[in-house]
Structure formats: C-alpha cells, structure tokens
Design a protein around this motif. Structure first.
Motif, PDB file in Angstrom:
ATOM      1  N   TYR A 159      80.080-115.468  76.754  1.00 52.85           N
ATOM      2  CA  TYR A 159      79.230-115.503  75.569  1.00 52.85           C
ATOM      3  C   TYR A 159      77.812-115.928  75.918  1.00 52.85           C
ATOM      4  O   TYR A 159      77.574-116.649  76.880  1.00 52.85           O
ATOM      5  N   VAL A 160      76.885-115.528  75.076  1.00 56.73           N
ATOM      6  CA  VAL A 160      75.510-116.009  75.109  1.00 56.73           C
ATOM      7  C   VAL A 160      75.103-116.235  73.664  1.00 56.73           C
ATOM      8  O   VAL A 160      75.333-115.384  72.807  1.00 56.73           O
ATOM      9  N   TYR A 161      74.501-117.408  73.386  1.00 54.72           N
ATOM     10  CA  TYR A 161      73.944-117.705  72.071  1.00 54.72           C
ATOM     11  C   TYR A 161      72.426-117.688  72.198  1.00 54.72           C
ATOM     12  O   TYR A 161      71.864-118.133  73.194  1.00 54.72           O
ATOM     13  N   ARG A 162      71.786-117.199  71.159  1.00 55.04           N
ATOM     14  CA  ARG A 162      70.328-117.263  71.090  1.00 55.04           C
ATOM     15  C   ARG A 162      69.964-117.653  69.661  1.00 55.04           C
ATOM     16  O   ARG A 162      70.502-117.102  68.700  1.00 55.04           O
ATOM     17  N   PHE A 163      69.055-118.609  69.511  1.00 51.72           N
ATOM     18  CA  PHE A 163      68.619-119.082  68.202  1.00 51.72           C
ATOM     19  C   PHE A 163      67.143-118.749  68.038  1.00 51.72           C
ATOM     20  O   PHE A 163      66.345-118.989  68.936  1.00 51.72           O
ATOM     21  N   ARG A 164      66.821-118.173  66.867  1.00 51.17           N
ATOM     22  CA  ARG A 164      65.443-117.781  66.584  1.00 51.17           C
ATOM     23  C   ARG A 164      65.039-118.298  65.215  1.00 51.17           C
ATOM     24  O   ARG A 164      65.879-118.477  64.342  1.00 51.17           O
ATOM     25  N   PRO A 165      63.734-118.497  65.003  1.00 51.14           N
ATOM     26  CA  PRO A 165      63.286-118.940  63.677  1.00 51.14           C
ATOM     27  C   PRO A 165      63.585-117.883  62.614  1.00 51.14           C
ATOM     28  O   PRO A 165      63.563-116.689  62.894  1.00 51.14           O
ATOM     29  N   ALA A 166      63.851-118.348  61.427  1.00 48.41           N
ATOM     30  CA  ALA A 166      63.999-117.463  60.266  1.00 48.41           C
ATOM     31  C   ALA A 166      62.732-117.624  59.434  1.00 48.41           C
ATOM     32  O   ALA A 166      62.677-118.436  58.508  1.00 48.41           O
ATOM     33  N   GLY A 167      61.722-116.905  59.808  1.00 49.06           N
ATOM     34  CA  GLY A 167      60.435-117.045  59.118  1.00 49.06           C
ATOM     35  C   GLY A 167      59.847-118.418  59.391  1.00 49.06           C
ATOM     36  O   GLY A 167      59.889-118.912  60.518  1.00 49.06           O
ATOM     37  N   HIS A 168      59.341-119.054  58.333  1.00 46.73           N
ATOM     38  CA  HIS A 168      58.734-120.377  58.472  1.00 46.73           C
ATOM     39  C   HIS A 168      59.596-121.455  57.838  1.00 46.73           C
ATOM     40  O   HIS A 168      59.102-122.550  57.562  1.00 46.73           O
TER      41      HIS A 168
ATOM     42  N   ASP B  38      72.070-115.421  67.262  1.00 48.20           N
ATOM     43  CA  ASP B  38      72.630-114.221  67.869  1.00 48.20           C
ATOM     44  C   ASP B  38      73.766-114.645  68.785  1.00 48.20           C
ATOM     45  O   ASP B  38      73.643-115.632  69.517  1.00 48.20           O
ATOM     46  N   VAL B  39      74.861-113.907  68.758  1.00 52.40           N
ATOM     47  CA  VAL B  39      75.982-114.139  69.669  1.00 52.40           C
ATOM     48  C   VAL B  39      76.236-112.844  70.421  1.00 52.40           C
ATOM     49  O   VAL B  39      76.409-111.789  69.812  1.00 52.40           O
ATOM     50  N   TYR B  40      76.217-112.929  71.731  1.00 49.46           N
ATOM     51  CA  TYR B  40      76.496-111.781  72.581  1.00 49.46           C
ATOM     52  C   TYR B  40      77.824-112.018  73.285  1.00 49.46           C
ATOM     53  O   TYR B  40      78.050-113.099  73.826  1.00 49.46           O
ATOM     54  N   VAL B  41      78.703-111.037  73.269  1.00 49.85           N
ATOM     55  CA  VAL B  41      79.953-111.089  74.015  1.00 49.85           C
ATOM     56  C   VAL B  41      79.781-110.137  75.198  1.00 49.85           C
ATOM     57  O   VAL B  41      79.617-108.939  75.012  1.00 49.85           O
ATOM     58  N   LEU B  42      79.786-110.694  76.388  1.00 51.28           N
ATOM     59  CA  LEU B  42      79.534-109.919  77.595  1.00 51.28           C
ATOM     60  C   LEU B  42      80.850-109.471  78.220  1.00 51.28           C
ATOM     61  O   LEU B  42      81.857-110.165  78.119  1.00 51.28           O
ATOM     62  N   LYS B  43      80.818-108.350  78.864  1.00 44.70           N
ATOM     63  CA  LYS B  43      81.993-107.851  79.573  1.00 44.70           C
ATOM     64  C   LYS B  43      81.565-107.436  80.969  1.00 44.70           C
ATOM     65  O   LYS B  43      80.513-106.826  81.138  1.00 44.70           O
ATOM     66  N   PRO B  44      82.378-107.753  81.978  1.00 45.12           N
ATOM     67  CA  PRO B  44      81.999-107.367  83.340  1.00 45.12           C
ATOM     68  C   PRO B  44      82.016-105.851  83.505  1.00 45.12           C
ATOM     69  O   PRO B  44      82.766-105.153  82.828  1.00 45.12           O
ATOM     70  N   ASN B  45      81.167-105.401  84.378  1.00 39.10           N
ATOM     71  CA  ASN B  45      81.091-103.979  84.674  1.00 39.10           C
ATOM     72  C   ASN B  45      81.625-103.763  86.087  1.00 39.10           C
ATOM     73  O   ASN B  45      81.247-104.475  87.011  1.00 39.10           O
ATOM     74  N   GLU B  46      82.506-102.796  86.223  1.00 33.80           N
ATOM     75  CA  GLU B  46      83.077-102.516  87.532  1.00 33.80           C
ATOM     76  C   GLU B  46      81.961-102.114  88.496  1.00 33.80           C
ATOM     77  O   GLU B  46      81.112-101.288  88.166  1.00 33.80           O
ATOM     78  N   PRO B  47      81.947-102.739  89.694  1.00 28.75           N
ATOM     79  CA  PRO B  47      80.884-102.409  90.649  1.00 28.75           C
ATOM     80  C   PRO B  47      80.827-100.904  90.928  1.00 28.75           C
ATOM     81  O   PRO B  47      81.841-100.239  91.049  1.00 28.75           O
ATOM     82  N   GLY B  48      79.605-100.379  91.001  1.00 28.40           N
ATOM     83  CA  GLY B  48      79.410 -98.974  91.318  1.00 28.40           C
ATOM     84  C   GLY B  48      79.491 -98.032  90.132  1.00 28.40           C
ATOM     85  O   GLY B  48      79.306 -96.834  90.284  1.00 28.40           O
ATOM     86  N   THR B  49      79.779 -98.549  88.950  1.00 27.56           N
ATOM     87  CA  THR B  49      79.844 -97.684  87.771  1.00 27.56           C
ATOM     88  C   THR B  49      78.575 -97.887  86.943  1.00 27.56           C
ATOM     89  O   THR B  49      77.993 -98.966  86.939  1.00 27.56           O
ATOM     90  N   PRO B  50      78.137 -96.858  86.245  1.00 32.24           N
ATOM     91  CA  PRO B  50      76.924 -97.015  85.431  1.00 32.24           C
ATOM     92  C   PRO B  50      77.152 -98.001  84.280  1.00 32.24           C
ATOM     93  O   PRO B  50      78.273 -98.151  83.789  1.00 32.24           O
ATOM     94  N   LEU B  51      76.098 -98.676  83.921  1.00 29.54           N
ATOM     95  CA  LEU B  51      76.189 -99.608  82.801  1.00 29.54           C
ATOM     96  C   LEU B  51      76.434 -98.843  81.507  1.00 29.54           C
ATOM     97  O   LEU B  51      75.794 -97.824  81.261  1.00 29.54           O
ATOM     98  N   PRO B  52      77.338 -99.342  80.669  1.00 30.75           N
ATOM     99  CA  PRO B  52      77.566 -98.661  79.394  1.00 30.75           C
ATOM    100  C   PRO B  52      76.417 -98.924  78.428  1.00 30.75           C
ATOM    101  O   PRO B  52      75.635 -99.855  78.611  1.00 30.75           O
ATOM    102  N   SER B  53      76.333 -98.122  77.407  1.00 31.23           N
ATOM    103  CA  SER B  53      75.339 -98.343  76.357  1.00 31.23           C
ATOM    104  C   SER B  53      75.685 -99.610  75.599  1.00 31.23           C
ATOM    105  O   SER B  53      76.854 -99.983  75.483  1.00 31.23           O
ATOM    106  N   ALA B  54      74.674-100.262  75.085  1.00 30.29           N
ATOM    107  CA  ALA B  54      74.902-101.468  74.294  1.00 30.29           C
ATOM    108  C   ALA B  54      75.626-101.094  73.006  1.00 30.29           C
ATOM    109  O   ALA B  54      75.345-100.049  72.410  1.00 30.29           O
ATOM    110  N   PRO B  55      76.544-101.938  72.567  1.00 32.19           N
ATOM    111  CA  PRO B  55      77.213-101.651  71.295  1.00 32.19           C
ATOM    112  C   PRO B  55      76.241-101.848  70.136  1.00 32.19           C
ATOM    113  O   PRO B  55      75.196-102.488  70.299  1.00 32.19           O
ATOM    114  N   PRO B  56      76.572-101.329  68.971  1.00 31.79           N
ATOM    115  CA  PRO B  56      75.671-101.510  67.830  1.00 31.79           C
ATOM    116  C   PRO B  56      75.600-102.975  67.409  1.00 31.79           C
ATOM    117  O   PRO B  56      76.555-103.725  67.568  1.00 31.79           O
TER     118      PRO B  56
END
Length: 181
Positions: free
Chosen positions: A78-87, A95-113
């Motif tokens: 996981y990765v968390y990121r916190f940003r201001p909501a206006g003022h 933001d919460v990102y769930v990361l998945k390992p990529n098999e070596p030598g394979t192209p990176l997949p497109s980011a999910p929506p």
C-alpha cells in the motif's frame, strides 16, 4: 485477490486433527512467513525464498515529507498520500494505492481506473482494496474524534505525545524551517 491469503491456520495444522501429521519446526512467525512467501510468490510469479519474514509479515510504514506514506515489505502493498482539500484545515483528500508486483521482463500494465469515494461511502466498497478497505472503515471514525479532541482544549496549543507523535512534531518543525526561509 492479492490480499486474501487463505486459511493460514488450516495450512499450519497440516491436517484435520488437533495435532500436525508431521513434526513442525520453527516458530509460528517463521511458519507463517514461509506460508506467505509461498502464497505471495505464487501470485506474483516470483521466487521469494530469499525474502525475510519481516518482508512478508510486518506492517512497516515509512513517513516521507510532507504527506506520503509507503508501506514497506511485500505483505502490505500500500501507499497512502494525503492532500489538502481546498483551504479547509479540517479536511483532506486521502489517496490509497494498492501495488502489485510485476513479473520481471514483462511490460508494465496500464493503471487501473481511479475510484473516488463519496464522503459517506465505505472504503470496503471500493473495487480491489479487499482487506485494507475494512481496516480503513474501522480507522476513519477515529480521525473525527481526534480532530474534535484537538479543538476541545482551552488553549490553541496542541500537546503531542513524546514517542507516538514524534513524526508529527518533525513534520511541523520541517514546515516551520521551510517557511522561515
């Protein structure tokens, strides 16, 4: 799902009775670490036999200035990121990102929506977050109480705990140093 590890207890018991069918050597931690290396390695198509128990078991968060929090290790992708909501100082965007390992030598997949939650929508309703969504659903009500508590004192000074909140103190000292320049 990447997060669902199966029934660890059933695997460790190695049978249907209360005693293992064969002697089990090692600590519970090392046995669970071995199990998770196998599960995560199989899902990622990688050999994780050289990775430590800590890499697959421990929930270690690295707090990077100013508001970026990657979790270290394989077991918590996981990765968390916190940003201001206006003022508005009483709100932020998390933001919460769930990361998945990529098999070596394979192209990176497109980011999910991107999935944006409404203010009262539960994290667990978000596609792809599985277990961490349930944990965040349990944690978020605490944030409201903490925010109220910060404002409940008689003075405008917030007193931070010595050890647990040293990171907060450090962030504010760093901000003060940047703003003083």
């Amino acid at each position: 799902s990447y997060e669902e590890d199966g029934d660890v207890v059933a695997v460790l018991r190695q049978g249907s009775g209360s005693e293992p069918e064969q002697p089990v050597e090692g600590t519970v931690r090392s046995l669970v670490g071995e199990f998770k290396r196998g599960v995560y390695g199989q899902r990622a198509g990688m050999d994780l036999s050289d990775r430590s128990d800590s890499d697959v078991l421990d929930a270690i968060q690295l707090y990077l200035f100013p508001n970026f929090v990657p979790w270290l290790g394989i077991g918590q992708p996981y990765v968390y990121r916190f940003r201001p909501a206006g003022h508005d100082p009483d709100r932020c965007i998390m933001d919460v990102y769930v990361l998945k390992p990529n098999e070596p030598g394979t192209p990176l997949p497109s980011a999910p929506p991107t999935h944006r939650l409404g203010i009262d929508e539960p994290w667990s309703a978000t596609p792809g977050v599985a277990t961490i969504g349930t944990v965040l659903d349990q944690d978020m009500p605490n944030v409201v109480g903490v925010q109220r508590g910060i404002k409940a004192g008689r003075t405008p000074i917030v007193r931070l705990a010595g050890d647990q909140e040293s990171r907060i103190r450090h962030v504010h000292r760093t901000l003060d140093a940047y703003l003083a320049d």
